[in-house]
Design an enzyme around this catalytic site. Structure first.
Site, PDB file in Angstrom:
ATOM      1  N   GLY A   1       0.828  -1.197   0.000  1.00 49.88           N
ATOM      2  CA  GLY A   1       0.000   0.000   0.000  1.00 49.88           C
ATOM      3  C   GLY A   1       0.858   1.240   0.000  1.00 49.88           C
TER       4      GLY A   1
ATOM      5  CG  HIS B   1       1.747   1.260   7.676  1.00 45.66           C
ATOM      6  ND1 HIS B   1       2.865   1.009   8.437  1.00 45.66           N
ATOM      7  CD2 HIS B   1       2.192   1.961   6.594  1.00 45.66           C
ATOM      8  CE1 HIS B   1       3.929   1.538   7.852  1.00 45.66           C
ATOM      9  NE2 HIS B   1       3.552   2.124   6.726  1.00 45.66           N
ATOM     10  CD  GLU B   2       0.302   2.419   3.292  1.00 41.22           C
ATOM     11  OE1 GLU B   2       0.669   3.619   3.232  1.00 41.22           O
ATOM     12  OE2 GLU B   2       1.096   1.466   3.221  1.00 41.22           O
TER      13      GLU B   2
HETATM   14  N1  ARG Z   1       3.810   0.819   2.629  1.00 44.35           N
HETATM   15  C1  ARG Z   1       4.177  -0.429   3.256  1.00 44.35           C
HETATM   16  C2  ARG Z   1       4.597  -1.427   2.192  1.00 44.35           C
HETATM   17  O1  ARG Z   1       3.997  -1.459   1.134  1.00 44.35           O
HETATM   18  C3  ARG Z   1       3.036  -0.995   4.051  1.00 44.35           C
HETATM   19  C4  ARG Z   1       3.461  -1.880   5.155  1.00 44.35           C
HETATM   20  C5  ARG Z   1       2.270  -2.433   5.885  1.00 44.35           C
HETATM   21  N2  ARG Z   1       2.655  -3.428   6.839  1.00 44.35           N
HETATM   22  C6  ARG Z   1       1.835  -4.404   7.241  1.00 44.35           C
HETATM   23  N3  ARG Z   1       2.221  -5.259   8.138  1.00 44.35           N
HETATM   24  N4  ARG Z   1       0.647  -4.558   6.739  1.00 44.35           N
HETATM   25  O2  ARG Z   1       5.518  -2.178   2.378  1.00 44.35           O
HETATM   26 ZN    ZN Z   2       4.599   3.285   5.454  1.00 38.95          ZN
END
Ligand code: ARG
Ligand code: ZN
Ligand code: CA
Length: 241
Positions: free
Chosen positions: A114, A153-154
């Site tokens: 994401g 997170h996003e």
């Molecule tokens: N922007 C990060 C990626 O694409 C998102 C990480 C999300 N982490 C998670 N455990 N869902 O790597």
């Molecule tokens: Zn991030």
């Protein structure tokens, strides 16, 4: 103090096959995770080590599903250049981005789960993008990113949070006082304590890179940083009625 903040959510499902055309039930499962995680009501809070338990924040932001827009596309991956945010590219235009959170669910590609836009950017591209297999907790989801924490997170970024490690070794900062300095992202499911920069990492924070099942909290300092953007004159004050 603004009290509970309610954010209407527009979900754009842009799909190239039946799996990517995720169900309403899968979408609802993601909204439920956002509401739990931003209201300190996630069922895995008890996994936070006692060192950090007093810092767990009830951010007091609620998410309501406003509408789902479905767009069929011949495109198989979208990358991270915001192409999916425009119908002129075969994507879907943002809906009322000054009062609604737009989430585009489409295959990004390149192993990217994401990405998000920080506050203060172009409203036409404002919102977050999440791959269909990392969205929600049921349906077309893929372990270990099947607990809806990619969107948590996003949306943290969308609410102005930086990565917990400050994107650069012990001397860089996430501009939050109660998150310990760290050296780099943590991955997988680290065993507490992970010591870096002469303190234990808050690896179970939603803004680290650990697996979905191993992140359980925002901190009080992160709560303050997020809610500040909604105050009068702040970059998301248009969300407050
Ligand atoms: N922007 C990060 C990626 O694409 C998102 C990480 C999300 N982490 C998670 N455990 N869902 O790597
Ligand atoms: Zn991030
Ligand atoms: Ca910090």
């Amino acid at each position: 103090n603004l009290g509970a903040i309610t954010i209407p959510v527009v979900v754009h499902v842009i799909y190239n096959n039946a799996n990517q055309n995720i169900s309403d039930q899968q979408i609802t499962s993601q909204i439920n995770v956002l509401n739990a995680d931003f209201n300190k009501s996630n069922s895995d809070l008890n996994q936070v080590p006692s060192e950090f338990s007093s810092l767990i924040a009830d951010v007091d932001v609620n998410f309501t599903l406003d509408q789902v827009i479905r767009v069929s596309s011949t495109r198989t991956s979208w990358g991270t250049n915001d192409a999916m945010k425009f119908s002129s590219n075969g994507g879907s235009d943002a809906v009322s981005p000054n009062t609604k959170l737009n989430i585009w669910v489409c295959n990004i590609g390149g192993g990217i789960l994401g990405y998000a836009q920080f506050p203060g950017g172009n409203s036409a591209t404002d919102g977050v993008v999440v791959g269909p297999q990392f969205f929600g907790t049921t349906g077309f989801v893929s372990a270990p990113f099947d607990k809806g924490r990619t969107a948590t997170h996003e949306v943290g970024h969308w609410l102005n949070l930086r990565h917990i490690w400050g994107d650069g070794r012990c001397n860089r900062d996430d501009f939050v006082n109660d998150t310990p300095k760290s050296d780099a992202p943590n991955y997988g499911c680290p065993n507490y304590p992970v010591n870096n920069c002469r303190s234990n990492d808050m690896s179970m924070n939603y803004m680290d890179y650990v697996d979905d099942a191993c992140m359980q909290m925002f901190s009080e300092g992160q709560k303050t940083r997020m809610r500040t953007i909604f105050l009068a004159g702040g970059p998301r004050d248009s969300f407050i009625p």
